[in-house]
Design an enzyme around this catalytic site. Structure first.
Site, PDB file in Angstrom:
ATOM      1  N   HIS A  55       0.853  -1.184   0.000  1.00  0.00           N
ATOM      2  CA  HIS A  55       0.000   0.000   0.000  1.00  0.00           C
ATOM      3  C   HIS A  55       0.892   1.238   0.000  1.00  0.00           C
ATOM      4  CE1 HIS A  55      -3.831  -2.000   1.853  1.00  0.00           C
ATOM      5  NE2 HIS A  55      -3.337  -2.688   0.832  1.00  0.00           N
ATOM      6  N   GLU A  57       1.002   3.845   1.886  1.00  0.00           N
ATOM      7  CA  GLU A  57       1.530   4.218   3.201  1.00  0.00           C
ATOM      8  C   GLU A  57       2.691   3.306   3.612  1.00  0.00           C
ATOM      9  OE1 GLU A  57      -3.061   4.400   3.745  1.00  0.00           O
ATOM     10  OE2 GLU A  57      -1.636   3.397   2.426  1.00  0.00           O
ATOM     11  N   CYS A  85      -6.062   1.807   6.022  1.00  0.00           N
ATOM     12  CA  CYS A  85      -6.669   0.545   6.453  1.00  0.00           C
ATOM     13  C   CYS A  85      -6.029   0.097   7.776  1.00  0.00           C
ATOM     14  CB  CYS A  85      -6.462  -0.526   5.378  1.00  0.00           C
ATOM     15  SG  CYS A  85      -4.735  -1.055   5.214  1.00  0.00           S
ATOM     16  N   CYS A  88      -2.127  -0.442   7.519  1.00  0.00           N
ATOM     17  CA  CYS A  88      -1.378   0.807   7.443  1.00  0.00           C
ATOM     18  C   CYS A  88      -1.472   1.602   8.738  1.00  0.00           C
ATOM     19  CB  CYS A  88      -1.859   1.621   6.254  1.00  0.00           C
ATOM     20  SG  CYS A  88      -1.509   0.809   4.667  1.00  0.00           S
TER      21      CYS A  88
END
Length: 157
Positions: A55, A57, A85, A88
């Site tokens: 992801h 992040e 999420c 993260c």
């Protein structure tokens, strides 16, 4: 940081999200600004990298940790186009990121304010400051357009 600074860095995160979308990834971008002013800009790449944890992040955190030689990023600010999420948000807590600024809320998987409240959970040893809704319409529109084009079978441009 000022609203003007937040908008500037979120614009950079949006540029990263656009790169992700053009490559077929969910268009999420992140910019991690360290306390010395250096920054790490990334975008989603789980499909490209065959890595569920890629992801935006997570990639920004990895790059910053490698650059500073430490897994803690105290005093830093994470700008991300979509509410983080659970994965993260957990990494943000462990990295001791000082502030999180996000654009669009995520009612399905958001772990900051929508579905879960990981970053404000006092049972954890770190709670970063959170600012949501920065350039929310632009961030949300990019995601809506991406998924609408996927549903109709068109590739995003």
């Amino acid at each position: 940081m000022s609203v003007q600074s937040d908008s500037h860095y979120m614009s950079l995160a949006l540029q990263q999200a656009e790169i992700a979308g053009k490559s077929g990834e969910v268009p999420v971008g992140a910019v991690l600004v360290l306390k010395d002013g250096s920054m790490h800009a990334t975008h989603n790449a789980p499909i490209t990298l065959n890595d569920a944890s890629a992801h935006a992040e997570m990639r920004a955190i990895r790059a910053a940790c490698e650059a500073v030689g430490n897994y803690r990023l105290a005093g830093s600010t994470m700008y991300v186009t979509l509410e983080p999420c659970t994965m993260c948000a957990g990494a943000i807590v462990h990295a001791r990121i000082g502030r999180v600024v996000y654009g669009a809320s995520d009612p399905k998987t958001g772990a900051v304010e929508s579905l879960y409240h990981i970053l404000s959970d006092s049972r954890l040893n770190h709670q970063p400051e959170v600012t949501g809704g920065i350039l929310a319409e632009a961030c949300g529109s990019l995601l809506r357009d991406f998924f609408a084009s996927r549903r109709t079978g068109r590739k995003t441009t």
